[in-house]
Write a protein that holds these residues in place. Structure first.
Motif, mmCIF file in Angstrom:
data_model
loop_
_atom_site.group_PDB
_atom_site.id
_atom_site.type_symbol
_atom_site.label_atom_id
_atom_site.label_comp_id
_atom_site.label_asym_id
_atom_site.label_seq_id
_atom_site.Cartn_x
_atom_site.Cartn_y
_atom_site.Cartn_z
ATOM 1 N N THR A 70 0.884 -1.187 0.006
ATOM 2 C CA THR A 70 -0.033 -0.148 0.053
ATOM 3 C C THR A 70 0.825 1.246 0.015
ATOM 4 O O THR A 70 1.797 1.493 0.519
ATOM 5 C CB THR A 70 -1.027 -0.083 1.252
ATOM 6 N N VAL A 71 0.473 2.141 -0.897
ATOM 7 C CA VAL A 71 1.153 3.661 -0.984
ATOM 8 C C VAL A 71 0.166 4.415 -0.629
ATOM 9 O O VAL A 71 -0.991 4.305 -0.956
ATOM 10 C CB VAL A 71 1.818 3.821 -2.151
ATOM 11 N N LYS A 72 0.617 5.748 -0.110
ATOM 12 C CA LYS A 72 -0.164 6.675 0.348
ATOM 13 C C LYS A 72 -0.375 7.785 -0.839
ATOM 14 O O LYS A 72 0.687 7.949 -1.574
ATOM 15 C CB LYS A 72 0.188 7.470 1.267
ATOM 16 N N ILE A 73 -1.605 8.184 -1.372
ATOM 17 C CA ILE A 73 -1.749 9.269 -2.216
ATOM 18 C C ILE A 73 -1.581 10.465 -1.473
ATOM 19 O O ILE A 73 -2.257 11.068 -0.379
ATOM 20 C CB ILE A 73 -3.288 9.230 -2.834
ATOM 21 N N THR A 74 -0.477 11.300 -1.966
ATOM 22 C CA THR A 74 -0.258 12.394 -1.237
ATOM 23 C C THR A 74 -0.377 13.912 -2.277
ATOM 24 O O THR A 74 -0.617 14.813 -1.677
ATOM 25 C CB THR A 74 1.134 12.529 -1.053
ATOM 26 N N SER A 75 -0.822 13.610 -3.612
ATOM 27 C CA SER A 75 -1.003 14.602 -4.341
ATOM 28 C C SER A 75 -2.368 14.415 -4.876
ATOM 29 O O SER A 75 -3.002 13.688 -5.284
ATOM 30 C CB SER A 75 -0.047 14.463 -5.671
ATOM 31 N N TYR A 76 -2.985 15.958 -4.992
ATOM 32 C CA TYR A 76 -4.630 15.857 -5.207
ATOM 33 C C TYR A 76 -4.697 17.297 -5.711
ATOM 34 O O TYR A 76 -3.959 18.111 -5.387
ATOM 35 C CB TYR A 76 -5.278 15.414 -4.186
ATOM 36 N N ALA A 77 -5.868 17.423 -6.511
ATOM 37 C CA ALA A 77 -6.362 18.933 -6.632
ATOM 38 C C ALA A 77 -7.805 19.127 -6.125
ATOM 39 O O ALA A 77 -8.556 18.082 -6.239
ATOM 40 C CB ALA A 77 -6.277 19.365 -8.112
ATOM 41 N N SER A 81 -18.222 23.824 -6.145
ATOM 42 C CA SER A 81 -19.289 24.487 -6.672
ATOM 43 C C SER A 81 -20.219 24.990 -5.661
ATOM 44 O O SER A 81 -19.852 24.830 -4.475
ATOM 45 C CB SER A 81 -20.047 23.470 -7.834
ATOM 46 N N GLU A 82 -21.340 25.339 -5.940
ATOM 47 C CA GLU A 82 -22.413 25.703 -4.988
ATOM 48 C C GLU A 82 -22.524 24.582 -3.853
ATOM 49 O O GLU A 82 -22.787 24.776 -2.581
ATOM 50 C CB GLU A 82 -23.655 26.446 -5.532
ATOM 51 N N LYS A 83 -22.647 23.504 -4.389
ATOM 52 C CA LYS A 83 -23.277 22.324 -3.781
ATOM 53 C C LYS A 83 -21.941 21.091 -3.245
ATOM 54 O O LYS A 83 -22.441 20.329 -2.472
ATOM 55 C CB LYS A 83 -24.188 21.459 -4.511
ATOM 56 N N PHE A 84 -21.065 21.108 -4.171
ATOM 57 C CA PHE A 84 -20.212 20.098 -3.739
ATOM 58 C C PHE A 84 -18.632 20.706 -3.596
ATOM 59 O O PHE A 84 -18.346 21.680 -4.322
ATOM 60 C CB PHE A 84 -19.911 19.075 -5.040
ATOM 61 N N VAL A 85 -17.850 20.047 -2.914
ATOM 62 C CA VAL A 85 -16.468 20.039 -2.955
ATOM 63 C C VAL A 85 -15.732 18.835 -3.676
ATOM 64 O O VAL A 85 -16.328 17.558 -3.355
ATOM 65 C CB VAL A 85 -15.754 20.008 -1.481
ATOM 66 N N LYS A 86 -15.153 19.132 -4.715
ATOM 67 C CA LYS A 86 -14.711 18.054 -5.605
ATOM 68 C C LYS A 86 -12.921 17.923 -5.376
ATOM 69 O O LYS A 86 -12.291 18.805 -5.516
ATOM 70 C CB LYS A 86 -14.941 18.573 -6.914
ATOM 71 N N ILE A 87 -12.651 16.789 -5.245
ATOM 72 C CA ILE A 87 -11.375 16.430 -4.995
ATOM 73 C C ILE A 87 -10.833 15.257 -6.048
ATOM 74 O O ILE A 87 -11.592 14.481 -6.381
ATOM 75 C CB ILE A 87 -11.241 15.573 -3.411
ATOM 76 N N TYR A 88 -9.769 15.814 -6.805
ATOM 77 C CA TYR A 88 -9.263 14.948 -7.914
ATOM 78 C C TYR A 88 -7.891 14.260 -7.751
ATOM 79 O O TYR A 88 -7.101 15.002 -7.250
ATOM 80 C CB TYR A 88 -9.003 16.086 -9.136
ATOM 81 N N LEU A 89 -8.208 12.796 -8.091
ATOM 82 C CA LEU A 89 -6.983 12.153 -7.728
ATOM 83 C C LEU A 89 -6.489 11.489 -9.073
ATOM 84 O O LEU A 89 -7.336 10.547 -9.557
ATOM 85 C CB LEU A 89 -7.100 10.811 -6.748
ATOM 86 N N ALA A 90 -5.161 11.911 -9.525
ATOM 87 C CA ALA A 90 -4.742 11.321 -10.857
ATOM 88 C C ALA A 90 -4.159 9.933 -10.304
ATOM 89 O O ALA A 90 -2.873 9.734 -9.795
ATOM 90 C CB ALA A 90 -3.429 12.328 -11.268
ATOM 91 N N LEU A 91 -4.568 8.943 -10.891
ATOM 92 C CA LEU A 91 -4.185 7.521 -10.870
ATOM 93 C C LEU A 91 -4.095 6.943 -12.217
ATOM 94 O O LEU A 91 -5.199 6.327 -12.744
ATOM 95 C CB LEU A 91 -4.924 6.726 -9.812
ATOM 96 N N LYS A 92 -3.220 6.591 -12.929
ATOM 97 C CA LYS A 92 -3.174 6.135 -14.068
ATOM 98 C C LYS A 92 -3.570 4.572 -14.327
ATOM 99 O O LYS A 92 -3.292 3.967 -13.369
ATOM 100 C CB LYS A 92 -1.483 6.275 -14.778
ATOM 101 N N ASN A 93 -4.414 4.523 -15.235
ATOM 102 C CA ASN A 93 -5.065 3.274 -15.569
ATOM 103 C C ASN A 93 -6.297 2.842 -14.645
ATOM 104 O O ASN A 93 -6.413 1.552 -14.577
ATOM 105 C CB ASN A 93 -4.129 2.051 -15.836
ATOM 106 N N LYS A 121 -0.067 -2.329 -6.943
ATOM 107 C CA LYS A 121 -0.137 -1.657 -5.473
ATOM 108 C C LYS A 121 -1.686 -1.300 -5.039
ATOM 109 O O LYS A 121 -2.479 -0.989 -5.905
ATOM 110 C CB LYS A 121 0.696 -0.369 -5.404
ATOM 111 N N ASN A 122 -1.670 -1.054 -3.719
ATOM 112 C CA ASN A 122 -3.032 -0.418 -3.289
ATOM 113 C C ASN A 122 -2.576 1.029 -2.934
ATOM 114 O O ASN A 122 -1.490 1.461 -2.566
ATOM 115 C CB ASN A 122 -3.322 -1.156 -1.894
ATOM 116 N N HIS A 123 -3.600 1.957 -3.234
ATOM 117 C CA HIS A 123 -3.424 3.310 -3.095
ATOM 118 C C HIS A 123 -4.245 3.714 -2.124
ATOM 119 O O HIS A 123 -5.464 3.603 -2.472
ATOM 120 C CB HIS A 123 -3.734 4.058 -4.467
ATOM 121 N N GLN A 124 -4.035 4.455 -1.087
ATOM 122 C CA GLN A 124 -4.720 5.006 -0.154
ATOM 123 C C GLN A 124 -4.680 6.312 0.365
ATOM 124 O O GLN A 124 -3.554 7.111 0.130
ATOM 125 C CB GLN A 124 -4.366 4.143 1.406
ATOM 126 N N MET A 125 -5.674 7.069 0.881
ATOM 127 C CA MET A 125 -5.689 8.401 1.028
ATOM 128 C C MET A 125 -7.057 8.704 2.027
ATOM 129 O O MET A 125 -7.795 8.112 1.989
ATOM 130 C CB MET A 125 -6.008 9.210 -0.055
#
Length: 227
Positions: A70-77, A81-93, A121-125
């Motif tokens: 397992t590896v930690k996801i440390t990078s995100y954007a 919007s008015e109703k949602f907070v959106k988190i983007y995780l870039a994970l190839k494939n 791998k497992n990816h965790q955040m």
């Protein structure tokens, strides 16, 4: 009855049908025996093939799959919007693995992501202490091409200045403090020094120019710094 016993029984059936075929005199009986002999021989061939495949599997058992680490996801954007907070995780494939391998759990002030068996791998955040509470029942995930999108449903339609309370406290801690009893000019100079130390070349040039102009103006009684 296992395969070995089935093969033994079919071999005995073939021998007996051969024997009956040799003694049969009527053509109709002979034809019936031939048809049955063909059917039994075909079934016998299939069982023998199955027996061979079974023997090969037992001789060469498949290698146990390697345990994924397992590896930690440390990078995100993130944005909102008015109703949602959106988190983007870039994970190839990530879009190529089964959708059930992407697990997202929500609470009122946190969310956690586990992407299992992606490229071995497992990816965790896990994000705790969200700035404001969310509605976990209406929050969800979307798996897109090379990306996981986390949709956190706001409980109230207010703008978030940052994602977590920890980030907010960190920003507030970094703000220059202003002592009301101190000389205002000293506070301004402290702030300018901090901006100068942390600024880029363009910022430093601007401050230097303003400082030079202010020194010139002091000669004529104007001590105000103009930017």
């Amino acid at each position: 009855m296992d395969l070995s016993e089935q093969i033994t029984q079919l071999e005995a059936d073939v021998q007996e049908l051969d024997s009956l075929l040799e003694t049969a005199e009527r053509k109709r009986v002979q034809d019936l025996l031939k048809e049955e002999l063909k059917r039994v021989e075909k079934e016998l061939t299939t069982k023998r093939q199955q027996k061979e495949q079974q023997a090969r599997r037992e001789a060469n058992p498949p290698a146990a799959p390697k345990a994924a680490y397992t590896v930690k996801i440390t990078s995100y954007a993130w944005d909102q919007s008015e109703k949602f907070v959106k988190i983007y995780l870039a994970l190839k494939n990530v879009h190529k693995i089964p959708s059930e391998n992407v697990e997202v759990n929500f609470t009122q002030r946190s969310f956690s992501v586990l992407v299992k068996d992606l490229d071995g791998k497992n990816h965790q955040m896990t994000v705790h202490n969200l700035l404001y509470p969310i509605d976990e029942k209406d929050s969800y995930k979307k798996v897109k091409t090379d990306m996981v999108l986390i949709m956190c449903k706001k409980q109230s339609a207010k703008k978030w200045d940052c994602l977590t309370t920890v980030e907010k406290q960190s920003k507030e801690k970094d703000k220059p403090s202003m002592d009301e009893s101190a000389d205002p000019s000293e506070g301004l100079m402290s702030m300018l020094k901090k901006i100068y130390a942390e600024g880029d070349d363009e910022m430093k040039r601007t401050i230097n120019k303003a400082w030079s102009e202010s020194q010139e103006k002091k000669k004529y009684g104007d001590d105000t710094m103009h930017f």
